[in-house]
Design an enzyme around this catalytic site. Structure first.
Site, PDB file in Angstrom:
ATOM      1  N   ARG A   9       8.089   6.386  -3.328  1.00 57.01           N
ATOM      2  CA  ARG A   9       8.420   6.988  -2.035  1.00 57.01           C
ATOM      3  C   ARG A   9       7.572   6.321  -0.963  1.00 57.01           C
ATOM      4  NH1 ARG A   9       3.836  10.225  -2.271  1.00 57.01           N
ATOM      5  NH2 ARG A   9       3.549  10.906  -4.393  1.00 57.01           N
ATOM      6  N   ASP A  20      -3.223  -1.680  -2.550  1.00 60.19           N
ATOM      7  CA  ASP A  20      -4.415  -2.124  -1.808  1.00 60.19           C
ATOM      8  C   ASP A  20      -5.714  -1.667  -2.460  1.00 60.19           C
ATOM      9  OD1 ASP A  20      -3.827   0.479  -1.086  1.00 60.19           O
ATOM     10  OD2 ASP A  20      -4.319   0.224   1.031  1.00 60.19           O
ATOM     11  N   SER A  62       0.805  -1.227   0.000  1.00 60.24           N
ATOM     12  CA  SER A  62       0.000   0.000   0.000  1.00 60.24           C
ATOM     13  C   SER A  62       0.838   1.277   0.000  1.00 60.24           C
ATOM     14  CB  SER A  62      -0.924   0.010   1.207  1.00 60.24           C
ATOM     15  OG  SER A  62      -1.509  -1.238   1.384  1.00 60.24           O
TER      16      SER A  62
HETATM   17 MG    MG Z   1      -4.799  -1.886   4.313  1.00 62.68          MG
END
Ligand code: MG
Ligand code: ADP
Length: 492
Positions: A191, A229, A176
């Site tokens: 990043r 995600d 994520s």
């Molecule tokens: Mg999550």
């Protein structure tokens, strides 16, 4: 005797009067504190105001940035990342697959058995919190920790999940953070965001790092899909509902993904996908616009964060930051209006001490004396004996910060609806738009969740609202990654 009695009565009367005067003065002080705090609160409300007109400007700005981000790499603060997912699950997926979901707070590993049209037969979970020192350590330490947990999880595999001899286990890796994908199963870290900061990882292929760690830990798993995600949630949501078109995460951080027409992505120079579509990971956390209602609290939070100048939208709307914004407002009230007494309570000065789950608990306190608010102020911030009026001010601060966050999130969704032409009723053919929502903030913060929905309805109007649905896609990001691992398996 009589004289004495009188004298005592006089002394007693004076004492009563003095005490009464003290009480009055104390009350006046309290009300003065509250009046001053109320001024700060009023100013906060004004600065955080999100009238519909402003939300529309924000949605328009989001749409403009979406176009710019799709036009060229680096064309906008919105990365609009190409996910390499051009086919979402159909429901025909079969076999046993693993998923690893690395979020901002925890990581989850799961094992699913996909059984075609009969759905997901079985799944097992293990959830592990990420030790804070690993979020700012080395990539080797972080991935070794994860791979060691994966090794334990794989070792626990029961008979019914055994793969045929010679077939390698395959994993969907939900990561994520912003990644520039090079293919469905590779991508370099752009990043870090949220609480992570491991400098040497930036620019490296996250799949290669995980694979090396799994080799070191002796785990035989092949990463067959690397997904954000939001993309995982979109895939998991689509598996359950064919009208899922957008996914939004409101957890530690915030982000969104949606299905874009391949022809509307000028920066895509790869082969034209058969489906004609491509899932785009917006990385909307990094959105910023002059229309955003930024306050001094946002500016100092940002300046003192691990990633100053970045993720401005995320810092206004997501779970990692909402409680911290409330703390900053309370700190000013304590300092300038003596809300909690003559001095600023020392604990209140500690960054991130007030977390969003506690903010949410205070916001939802329905007791007449706001007992829970008093308990949290006492337990978390070590502020004893707060008055009801003080507690009411605290709840109102939570309300202002949560409402602004939720309304901005709804404006972001309107931006996507506008970009994809789903924001108006053009003719009788209105496409159904289902939005898969996930993340701990959305799941647990009821007032916030309701506010997102109500604001979206307010923005699109009652008629169109009938065609737009928000669904909570629980653990969609992990299951979606397993589904994408299945559709990108080396064996098909
Ligand atoms: Mg999550
Ligand atoms: P991640 O974003 O790390 O993948 P989650 O989606 O589970 O993880 O979100 C966790 C975040 O959700 C926490 O950091 C917190 O900000 C928020 N959260 C969790 N529980 C609550 C709660 N009860 N009320 C409000 N926010 C919550």
């Amino acid at each position: 005797m009589g004289k004495v009695t009188v004298a005592v009565a006089v002394i007693g009367g004076a004492a009563v009067c003095a005490a009464a005067a003290l009480v009055v003065r104390h009350r006046m002080q309290i009300s003065k504190q509250c009046v001053k705090s109320a001024d700060i609160l009023k100013e906060l409300e004004e600065k955080c105001a999100t009238p519909t007109s402003k939300l529309r400007q924000i949605a328009d700005a989001m749409t403009v940035e979406m176009h710019a981000g799709l036009a060229s790499e680096g064309g906008s603060k919105l990365k609009m990342l190409i996910s390499y997912v051009d086919n979402l699950p159909t429901g025909d997926e079969e076999g046993v697959y693993y998923a690893l979901d690395l979020g901002g707070t925890n990581f989850r590993v799961l094992r699913v058995q996909l059984a075609g049209k009969s759905g997901i037969e079985f799944q097992e979970f293990a959830e592990v919190s990420i030790p804070p020192q690993l979020m700012v350590g080395t990539s080797e330490a972080l991935f070794d920790y994860i791979a060691a947990e994966l090794a334990k999880f794989v070792a626990d595999e029961s008979e019914k999940f055994r793969l045929p001899a010679g077939r390698q286990r395959e994993l969907g890796f939900t990561f994520s953070f912003p990644v520039l994908q090079l293919s469905i199963d590779s991508g370099t870290l752009i990043r870090w965001t949220k609480g992570f900061s491991i400098g040497e990882m930036v620019g490296k292929d996250v799949v290669a790092e995980l694979t090396k760690a799994m080799e070191r830990q002796g785990v035989d798993l092949r990463v067959s899909a690397l997904v954000n995600d939001t993309v995982g949630t979109l895939a998991g949501g689509r598996y359950d509902n064919k009208d899922v078109f957008i996914a939004v995460i409101l957890g530690t951080g915030s982000n969104a993904a949606y299905v874009e027409r391949a022809q509307a992505i000028p920066k895509w120079h790869g082969p034209h996908p058969k489906s004609g579509e491509m899932v785009i990971n917006m990385e909307w956390g990094n959105f910023r616009s002059s229309h955003l209602p930024l306050t001094e609290y946002d500016n100092t939070l940002d300046a003192e964060s691990l990633n100053p100048g970045e993720q401005i939208f995320e810092k206004m709307i997501s779970g990692m930051y909402l409680g911290e914004l409330v703390r900053r407002v309370l700190c000013r009230m304590a300092d300038e209006a003596a809300l909690f007494g003559d001095t600023v309570p020392p604990k209140l000065k500690t960054q991130f001490i007030l977390r969003t789950p506690e903010m949410s608990a205070m916001h939802h306190d329905t007791s007449s004396d706001l007992k829970l608010v008093g308990n949290i102020l006492q337990d978390v911030l070590e502020i004893p004996n707060t008055t009801l009026s003080t507690r009411k001010i605290v709840v109102e601060v939570c309300n202002v910060i949560a409402t602004r966050g939720a309304r901005l999130a709804a404006a972001g969704i309107l931006g996507i609806l506008k970009k994809t032409g789903r924001d108006t009723i053009k003719d009788s053919e209105v496409p159904k738009t289902v939005i898969a929502m996930d993340g701990g903030l959305y799941e647990h913060y009821k007032e916030y969740r309701h506010c997102v929905k109500n604001t979206l309805n307010e923005l699109v109007g009652d008629e169109l609202a009938k065609h737009i649905k928000l669904i909570h896609s629980e653990d969609g990001s992990g299951i979606g990654a397993a589904l994408l691992a299945a559709s990108h398996s080396q064996y098909i």
